[in-house]
Design an enzyme around this catalytic site. Structure first.
Site, PDB file in Angstrom:
ATOM      1  N   PRO A   1      48.448  39.237  43.536  1.00  0.00           N
ATOM      2  CG  PRO A   1      49.148  39.743  41.372  1.00  0.00           C
ATOM      3  CD  PRO A   1      48.463  38.679  42.195  1.00  0.00           C
TER       4      PRO A   1
ATOM      5  N   GLY B   1      44.808  44.068  44.591  1.00  0.00           N
ATOM      6  CA  GLY B   1      43.841  44.566  43.618  1.00  0.00           C
ATOM      7  C   GLY B   1      43.200  43.469  42.785  1.00  0.00           C
ATOM      8  CB  CYS B   2      44.106  40.029  41.791  1.00  0.00           C
ATOM      9  SG  CYS B   2      45.249  40.387  40.487  1.00  0.00           S
ATOM     10  CB  ILE B   3      38.384  40.466  42.640  1.00  0.00           C
ATOM     11  CG1 ILE B   3      38.156  40.510  41.126  1.00  0.00           C
ATOM     12  CG2 ILE B   3      38.399  41.842  43.237  1.00  0.00           C
ATOM     13  CD1 ILE B   3      36.825  41.039  40.730  1.00  0.00           C
TER      14      ILE B   3
END
Length: 105
Positions: A101, A103-105
């Site tokens: 997704p 925004g996921c790091i």
């Protein structure tokens, strides 16, 4: 492009192991992905999140964030972290066979 083999099927993945073609995913692959992600078995609450992730991806073209998951999946943020301790949105997306997704790091 890297590949991985789940349930006897070789699929294209990105450098982090996320599916690049979600249509290649099958439910039997999820059990192997869950074990590899450290989640273990997949009871009904896990499947509720996994199916929600796939539906959201199909509708919006990206998986939901943890905040959205907690508000709209029927599973609270606290429970999401119990189900997917290494990062709910990222781990659930990988098990659901969708790209990481935004925004996921």
């Amino acid at each position: 492009m890297p590949t991985a083999t789940y349930d006897g099927v070789t699929v294209p993945v990105d450098d982090e192991g996320f599916f690049t073609d979600p249509a290649r995913w099958t439910e039997p692959m999820a059990a192997q992905l869950a074990r590899a992600s450290g989640v273990g078995t997949l009871p009904d609450r896990h499947w509720q999140v996994i199916r929600f992730m796939r539906t959201a991806y199909g509708t919006k073209g990206t998986g939901p964030t943890v905040r959205v998951l907690g508000k709209t999946s029927g599973v609270s943020v606290k429970e999401l972290y119990q189900l997917f301790p290494k990062g709910p949105a990222k781990t659930a997306a990988k098990i659901a066979g969708i790209p990481k997704p935004r925004g996921c790091i």
